[in-house]
Write a protein that holds these residues in place. Structure first.
Motif, PDB file in Angstrom:
ATOM      1  N   PRO A  11       0.846  -1.192   0.000  1.00 60.73           N
ATOM      2  CA  PRO A  11       0.000   0.000   0.000  1.00 60.73           C
ATOM      3  C   PRO A  11       0.887   1.250   0.000  1.00 60.73           C
ATOM      4  O   PRO A  11       1.965   1.239   0.618  1.00 60.73           O
ATOM      5  N   ASN A  12       0.468   2.277  -0.724  1.00 61.06           N
ATOM      6  CA  ASN A  12       1.197   3.549  -0.795  1.00 61.06           C
ATOM      7  C   ASN A  12       2.497   3.516  -1.579  1.00 61.06           C
ATOM      8  O   ASN A  12       3.289   4.452  -1.502  1.00 61.06           O
ATOM      9  N   SER A  13       2.738   2.434  -2.323  1.00 53.77           N
ATOM     10  CA  SER A  13       3.966   2.384  -3.119  1.00 53.77           C
ATOM     11  C   SER A  13       3.787   3.144  -4.433  1.00 53.77           C
ATOM     12  O   SER A  13       4.763   3.378  -5.151  1.00 53.77           O
ATOM     13  N   GLY A  14       2.547   3.518  -4.748  1.00 51.41           N
ATOM     14  CA  GLY A  14       2.280   4.241  -5.998  1.00 51.41           C
ATOM     15  C   GLY A  14       1.634   3.361  -7.055  1.00 51.41           C
ATOM     16  O   GLY A  14       1.639   3.687  -8.244  1.00 51.41           O
ATOM     17  N   LYS A  15       1.042   2.263  -6.629  1.00 56.07           N
ATOM     18  CA  LYS A  15       0.449   1.296  -7.550  1.00 56.07           C
ATOM     19  C   LYS A  15      -0.686   1.910  -8.373  1.00 56.07           C
ATOM     20  O   LYS A  15      -0.741   1.718  -9.591  1.00 56.07           O
ATOM     21  N   THR A  16      -1.570   2.642  -7.719  1.00 54.23           N
ATOM     22  CA  THR A  16      -2.685   3.258  -8.450  1.00 54.23           C
ATOM     23  C   THR A  16      -2.177   4.330  -9.400  1.00 54.23           C
ATOM     24  O   THR A  16      -2.641   4.435 -10.545  1.00 54.23           O
ATOM     25  N   THR A  17      -1.201   5.099  -8.951  1.00 55.89           N
ATOM     26  CA  THR A  17      -0.612   6.135  -9.812  1.00 55.89           C
ATOM     27  C   THR A  17      -0.014   5.488 -11.065  1.00 55.89           C
ATOM     28  O   THR A  17      -0.240   5.955 -12.189  1.00 55.89           O
ATOM     29  N   LEU A  18       0.726   4.389 -10.864  1.00 54.02           N
ATOM     30  CA  LEU A  18       1.337   3.689 -12.000  1.00 54.02           C
ATOM     31  C   LEU A  18       0.257   3.117 -12.909  1.00 54.02           C
ATOM     32  O   LEU A  18       0.320   3.267 -14.138  1.00 54.02           O
ATOM     33  N   MET A 116      11.454   7.819  -7.262  1.00 51.95           N
ATOM     34  CA  MET A 116      12.869   8.137  -7.444  1.00 51.95           C
ATOM     35  C   MET A 116      13.145   9.635  -7.311  1.00 51.95           C
ATOM     36  O   MET A 116      14.266  10.038  -7.011  1.00 51.95           O
ATOM     37  N   ASP A 117      12.132  10.482  -7.509  1.00 50.81           N
ATOM     38  CA  ASP A 117      12.317  11.926  -7.268  1.00 50.81           C
ATOM     39  C   ASP A 117      12.638  12.173  -5.796  1.00 50.81           C
ATOM     40  O   ASP A 117      13.591  12.886  -5.458  1.00 50.81           O
ATOM     41  N   GLU A 118      11.875  11.532  -4.917  1.00 47.23           N
ATOM     42  CA  GLU A 118      12.124  11.700  -3.480  1.00 47.23           C
ATOM     43  C   GLU A 118      13.424  11.033  -3.057  1.00 47.23           C
ATOM     44  O   GLU A 118      14.140  11.544  -2.196  1.00 47.23           O
TER      45      GLU A 118
HETATM   46  P1  GDP Z   1      -1.037   2.924  -3.819  1.00 47.31           P
HETATM   47  O1  GDP Z   1      -1.573   2.875  -2.430  1.00 47.31           O
HETATM   48  O2  GDP Z   1       0.098   1.979  -3.988  1.00 47.31           O
HETATM   49  O3  GDP Z   1      -2.083   2.752  -4.866  1.00 47.31           O
HETATM   50  O4  GDP Z   1      -0.358   4.363  -3.990  1.00 47.31           O
HETATM   51  P2  GDP Z   1      -0.880   5.667  -4.726  1.00 47.31           P
HETATM   52  O5  GDP Z   1      -0.777   5.545  -6.209  1.00 47.31           O
HETATM   53  O6  GDP Z   1      -2.205   6.051  -4.177  1.00 47.31           O
HETATM   54  O7  GDP Z   1       0.259   6.671  -4.271  1.00 47.31           O
HETATM   55  C1  GDP Z   1       0.526   6.960  -2.909  1.00 47.31           C
HETATM   56  C2  GDP Z   1       1.069   8.391  -2.806  1.00 47.31           C
HETATM   57  O8  GDP Z   1       2.352   8.466  -3.421  1.00 47.31           O
HETATM   58  C3  GDP Z   1       0.185   9.412  -3.526  1.00 47.31           C
HETATM   59  O9  GDP Z   1       0.195  10.600  -2.770  1.00 47.31           O
HETATM   60  C4  GDP Z   1       0.918   9.603  -4.847  1.00 47.31           C
HETATM   61  O10 GDP Z   1       0.679  10.866  -5.416  1.00 47.31           O
HETATM   62  C5  GDP Z   1       2.356   9.455  -4.426  1.00 47.31           C
HETATM   63  N1  GDP Z   1       3.233   9.034  -5.509  1.00 47.31           N
HETATM   64  C6  GDP Z   1       3.007   8.073  -6.435  1.00 47.31           C
HETATM   65  N2  GDP Z   1       4.044   7.986  -7.268  1.00 47.31           N
HETATM   66  C7  GDP Z   1       4.949   8.910  -6.875  1.00 47.31           C
HETATM   67  C8  GDP Z   1       6.239   9.300  -7.361  1.00 47.31           C
HETATM   68  O11 GDP Z   1       6.782   8.768  -8.325  1.00 47.31           O
HETATM   69  N3  GDP Z   1       6.863  10.275  -6.652  1.00 47.31           N
HETATM   70  C9  GDP Z   1       6.324  10.874  -5.556  1.00 47.31           C
HETATM   71  N4  GDP Z   1       7.013  11.811  -4.962  1.00 47.31           N
HETATM   72  N5  GDP Z   1       5.114  10.528  -5.109  1.00 47.31           N
HETATM   73  C10 GDP Z   1       4.431   9.567  -5.750  1.00 47.31           C
END
Ligand code: GDP
Ligand code: MG
Ligand code: K
Length: 278
Positions: A11-18, A116-118
């Motif tokens: 959770p919160n790894s960015g899966k939905t964003t990807l 990777m930005d962070e």
């Molecule tokens: P999920 O729980 O794995 O589905 O994660 P989300 O896609 O909801 O992302 C969790 C948080 O990380 C959100 O606030 C995103 O905007 C942020 N996030 C996702 N990808 C990146 C990234 O490449 N860089 C940064 N700095 N934040 C990201």
């Protein structure tokens, strides 16, 4: 050729964003059968023959939560053509615990190190070649939020799917645990003959099941036949003697040790790292 590529990650790894970056708007949200866990499916916006499936976010592949059971059943039983394991690069040590367990399923997998930005802002330096060599699979840096690295990631995912590249057999366990896993595997595979065509996948499934049996996994243990049980109970009893009575805890401990070692060799943290607590 059609591909199914599954996204797995904490959770919160960015899966939905990807997932959103890869699929654009054309996604379908449903539910996994029997549970109210979101099931998202879409196609890769740059190649409609690639289906992308978003697995539930999990820290592990244990039998204790619906999300984890869905993720692991999908990986070991449906066997997607490849798994993209998305990892939060700012928290790599914790995230690699799931990576090890995905690798244990012997599925073609690519690790996407996100955020990777962070990572770069914080001065952490990750040696991707070292990680890739240690696992025997591609490890690709990405910034999901900006769409960076995604072409390379998808090329790598299609490559491992085409080549059926499975990860290395990692030297995680000690000889006691390995002996038990091998013995359980023998019991699981002695019951039936598999055709050559099915053999590789059946072997991968049974090897994974053998690890789970030694971990005392309730679900996999519950599927054992009455013929298999006596021998397996004897194997587990023997293994427990050398694992302070708890093979599950021992296996978890060995996985953490493996990751700690690997991270100490491949991730350099700045000397004065200030925790942001985000
Ligand atoms: P999920 O729980 O794995 O589905 O994660 P989300 O896609 O909801 O992302 C969790 C948080 O990380 C959100 O606030 C995103 O905007 C942020 N996030 C996702 N990808 C990146 C990234 O490449 N860089 C940064 N700095 N934040 C990201
Ligand atoms: Mg999500
Ligand atoms: K964050």
């Amino acid at each position: 050729m059609n591909y199914t590529i599954a996204l797995a990650g904490n959770p919160n790894s960015g899966k939905t964003t990807l997932f959103n970056e890869l699929t654009g708007a054309k996604q379908h949200v449903g539910n996994w059968p029997g549970v109210t866990v979101d099931k998202k499916e879409g196609t890769y916006k740059k190649n409609k023959e690639i289906n992308i499936l978003d697995l539930p976010g999990t820290y592990s592949l244990s039998p204790y939560s619906a999300e984890e059971v869905i993720a692991r059943d999908y990986i070991v039983k449906n066997r997607p053509d490849a798994v993209i394991n998305i990892v939060d690069g700012t928290n790599i040590e914790r995230n690699l615990y799931l990576t090890l367990q995905i690798i244990e399923t012997s599925i073609p997998v690519v690790v996407a190190v996100n955020m990777m930005d962070e990572v770069e802002d914080s001065g952490i330096v990750i040696n991707f070649e070292k990680l890739s060599e240690a696992f025997g699979i591609p490890v690709i840096p990405i910034v999901a939020r900006k769409g960076k690295g995604l072409d390379k990631l998808m090329e790598a995912a299609v490559r491992v799917a085409d080549d059926k590249t499975v990860p290395k057999e990692l030297k995680i366990f000690d000889s006691n645990i390995n002996t038990a896993i091998d013995a359980v595997y023998e019991v699981l595979t002695s019951d039936y003959n598999v055709s050559k065509r099915d053999a590789v996948e059946k072997d991968a499934l049974n090897y994974w099941k053998a690890i789970k049996v030694v971990e005392n996994d309730d679900i996999v243990t519950g599927e054992l036949t009455n013929n298999q049980k006596p021998e397996i109970i004897a194997i587990l009893g023997e293994a427990e003697k050398y694992a302070d009575g708890d093979t599950e805890a021992k296996i978890a401990d060995l996985r953490y040790k493996f990751i700690t070692n690997l991270v100490s060799e491949s991730v350099k943290k700045p000397k004065t790292h200030i925790e942001t607590g985000s």
